[in-house]
Scaffold this motif. Structure first.
Motif, short mmCIF file in Angstrom:
data_model
loop_
_atom_site.label_atom_id
_atom_site.label_comp_id
_atom_site.label_asym_id
_atom_site.label_seq_id
_atom_site.Cartn_x
_atom_site.Cartn_y
_atom_site.Cartn_z
N GLN A 131 -24.41 -3.54 -20.88
CA GLN A 131 -23.51 -4.70 -20.90
C GLN A 131 -22.18 -4.31 -21.55
O GLN A 131 -22.16 -3.64 -22.57
N ARG A 132 -21.10 -4.74 -20.93
CA ARG A 132 -19.77 -4.50 -21.49
C ARG A 132 -19.54 -5.42 -22.69
O ARG A 132 -19.98 -6.57 -22.69
N ARG A 148 -7.51 -17.31 -25.77
CA ARG A 148 -7.78 -17.11 -27.19
C ARG A 148 -9.27 -16.98 -27.49
O ARG A 148 -9.67 -17.00 -28.65
N LEU A 149 -10.09 -16.84 -26.45
CA LEU A 149 -11.54 -16.73 -26.67
C LEU A 149 -11.96 -15.38 -27.23
O LEU A 149 -12.93 -15.29 -27.97
N LEU A 150 -11.27 -14.33 -26.84
CA LEU A 150 -11.66 -12.98 -27.26
C LEU A 150 -10.83 -12.54 -28.46
O LEU A 150 -9.63 -12.81 -28.52
N ASP A 195 -12.83 -11.13 -14.90
CA ASP A 195 -12.00 -10.36 -15.81
C ASP A 195 -10.75 -9.93 -15.05
O ASP A 195 -10.81 -9.12 -14.14
N GLU A 196 -9.61 -10.52 -15.42
CA GLU A 196 -8.34 -10.13 -14.82
C GLU A 196 -7.51 -9.44 -15.90
O GLU A 196 -6.89 -10.10 -16.73
N GLU A 197 -7.57 -8.11 -15.89
CA GLU A 197 -6.84 -7.30 -16.87
C GLU A 197 -7.16 -7.71 -18.30
O GLU A 197 -6.28 -7.82 -19.16
N GLY A 198 -8.44 -7.93 -18.55
CA GLY A 198 -8.90 -8.28 -19.88
C GLY A 198 -8.86 -9.76 -20.21
O GLY A 198 -9.37 -10.17 -21.25
#
Length: 195
Positions: A45-46, A186-188, A143-146
């Motif tokens: 898992q990433r 802002r989730l990550l 995931d779009e460019e992180g």
């Protein structure tokens, strides 16, 4: 060639049934059943995936009204031959410590966070199966460019098909299945630190 472990052999010629998953303690974590076939999460898992599932679980649980529980990594018994594992779901079923699955009538929202190995299942197979089972809301997070981007769908009851309700970048405002306000960008942690 290594022999296939006995537990991986279907118990009957027609394959596996949904209830069989509860009797496979040797199966890897995140084993699901799609059309009578066992599907294992075999690739690592990433970090992006794990962090995002955790952040979404916490954010949705905080906003869920009384009577709605937010769960992660639980299977949904769609029918006798399908028991996919959702990354996250909102359910009307009360907490039961020994529960191993939910049924479609208990699920208000399914969220799948797309990984390279799950992309086809999340974008096509699960999209169709969750709709056919009558689950009212489905989110697919890409995931779009992180950055997390939510592709939201609502069920068209008469056709049992999902209709797109929006593609959400940066922010998500939803009225269904309950009022939800998310700052996606802002989730990550890496994103929050930019601030």
């Amino acid at each position: 060639m290594t022999a296939v472990p006995e537990w991986m052999r279907p118990p009957r010629p027609e394959g596996w049934f949904a209830d069989d998953l509860d009797h496979l303690p040797e199966a890897p974590r995140h084993t699901e059943l799609i059309d009578g076939a066992l599907v294992f999460m075999m690739s690592p898992q990433r970090n992006w995936h794990g962090r995002l599932v955790t952040a979404l679980t916490l954010a949705l649980a905080e906003q869920a009204p009384p009577g709605i529980e937010v769960e992660r990594e639980m299977t949904i018994r769609l029918d006798s031959r399908n028991r996919p594992e959702a990354d996250l779901l909102a359910t009307t079923a009360p907490y039961e410590p020994d529960r191993t699955f939910f049924t479609p009538d208990q699920v208000l929202l399914v969220v799948e966070v797309v990984s390279p190995e799950s992309a086809h299942r999340d974008r096509t197979v699960k999209l169709r199966k969750y709709a056919e089972a009558g689950i009212p809301n489905y989110w697919r997070v890409e995931d779009e460019e992180g950055e997390p981007v939510v592709h939201a769908y609502g069920l068209d009851g008469p056709t049992r098909l999902y209709a797109p309700t929006g593609i959400h970048r940066n922010e998500l405002h939803a009225a269904k299945p309950f009022t939800i306000e998310l700052e996606l960008d802002r989730l990550l942690p890496a994103r929050r630190d930019r601030g």
